[in-house]
Motif scaffolding. Structure first.
Motif, short mmCIF file in Angstrom:
data_model
loop_
_atom_site.label_atom_id
_atom_site.label_comp_id
_atom_site.label_asym_id
_atom_site.label_seq_id
_atom_site.Cartn_x
_atom_site.Cartn_y
_atom_site.Cartn_z
N CYS A 121 0.57 -1.52 0.26
CA CYS A 121 0.18 -0.29 0.25
C CYS A 121 0.94 1.18 0.12
O CYS A 121 0.64 2.06 0.47
N THR A 122 1.74 1.64 -0.92
CA THR A 122 2.59 2.63 -1.00
C THR A 122 2.93 3.19 -1.96
O THR A 122 2.01 1.74 -3.25
N GLY A 123 3.08 4.11 -2.19
CA GLY A 123 3.21 4.31 -4.20
C GLY A 123 2.05 5.42 -4.81
O GLY A 123 1.22 5.40 -3.34
N ASN A 124 1.29 4.76 -5.81
CA ASN A 124 0.77 5.69 -6.65
C ASN A 124 -0.31 4.82 -6.46
O ASN A 124 0.37 3.41 -6.14
N TYR A 125 -1.87 5.23 -6.55
CA TYR A 125 -2.87 4.27 -6.36
C TYR A 125 -4.00 4.80 -7.13
O TYR A 125 -4.15 6.12 -7.90
N ALA A 126 -5.04 3.55 -7.54
CA ALA A 126 -6.21 4.06 -8.22
C ALA A 126 -7.45 4.10 -6.53
O ALA A 126 -7.16 4.05 -6.30
N TRP A 141 -3.15 -5.99 -12.21
CA TRP A 141 -1.88 -5.45 -11.43
C TRP A 141 -1.97 -4.96 -10.18
O TRP A 141 -1.76 -4.55 -9.69
N VAL A 142 -3.65 -4.83 -9.93
CA VAL A 142 -3.22 -4.67 -8.00
C VAL A 142 -3.17 -5.81 -7.32
O VAL A 142 -3.29 -6.82 -7.25
N ASN A 143 -1.94 -5.09 -6.32
CA ASN A 143 -1.39 -6.21 -5.49
C ASN A 143 -1.16 -6.22 -4.09
O ASN A 143 -1.25 -6.39 -3.21
N SER A 144 -2.07 -4.49 -3.41
CA SER A 144 -2.74 -4.83 -2.32
C SER A 144 -3.40 -3.05 -2.47
O SER A 144 -3.79 -2.91 -3.71
N VAL A 145 -4.46 -3.54 -1.25
CA VAL A 145 -6.09 -2.36 -1.37
C VAL A 145 -5.68 -2.09 0.18
O VAL A 145 -4.95 -2.61 1.44
N SER A 146 -5.86 -0.63 0.78
CA SER A 146 -6.39 0.04 1.86
C SER A 146 -7.80 0.10 1.78
O SER A 146 -8.46 0.64 0.73
N VAL A 147 -8.21 0.05 3.12
CA VAL A 147 -9.80 -0.16 3.17
C VAL A 147 -9.46 0.52 4.64
O VAL A 147 -8.98 0.33 5.35
N GLY A 148 -11.50 1.31 4.89
CA GLY A 148 -11.11 1.95 6.01
C GLY A 148 -11.72 2.90 6.08
O GLY A 148 -11.69 4.06 4.75
N VAL A 149 -11.37 3.72 7.58
CA VAL A 149 -11.26 5.32 7.84
C VAL A 149 -10.40 6.55 6.94
O VAL A 149 -8.98 5.57 6.45
N ASP A 150 -11.28 7.23 6.39
CA ASP A 150 -9.88 7.53 5.04
C ASP A 150 -9.39 8.64 6.09
O ASP A 150 -9.68 9.34 6.97
N GLY A 151 -8.35 9.00 5.52
CA GLY A 151 -6.91 9.87 6.30
C GLY A 151 -6.26 9.62 7.30
O GLY A 151 -6.05 10.53 7.52
#
Length: 112
Positions: free
Chosen positions: A71-76, A89-99
């Motif tokens: 979950c580092t670097g550029n993201y969509a 191409w997706v190898n990780s996702v970040s979910v949950g509370v934003d910010g």
């Protein structure tokens, strides 16, 4: 009256810590798995060993898709209710509370 307010605050606080997040991953064969996550945080989930033909944000908050496994670097961004096709191409996702910064990943097990 004050006891009612205190109890209401306690239940609201407990509800905040029990926040539930989820997203669905579908492989090329059409087999899918819904990944539930609980907690009032932001979580990084490694999908490097998972075939990710499609990813659906069922309730992942502001979901971020990364090509890295941590979950580092550029993201969509994938909005709630949206599906991203051609997500190999997706190898990780970040979910949950934003910010806030993501917690994890702690492991990279295959979901499918």
């Amino acid at each position: 009256m004050s006891k009612t307010i205190v109890l209401l605050l306690v239940f609201c606080t407990i509800g905040a810590f029990a926040q539930s997040w989820s997203f669905k991953v579908t492989n090329n064969a059409g087999k899918s798995a819904t990944l539930p996550i609980t907690g009032y945080k932001r979580f990084c989930v490694c999908l490097e060993t998972t075939q990710t033909a499609k990813i659906t944000n069922t309730n992942g908050g502001v979901m971020k898709l990364f090509s890295t496994d941590d979950c580092t670097g550029n993201y969509a961004v994938l909005s709630k209710g949206s599906t991203r096709s051609n997500a190999q191409w997706v190898n990780s996702v970040s979910v949950g509370v934003d910010g806030i910064a993501s917690f994890g990943p702690t492991q990279c097990d295959p979901a499918l």
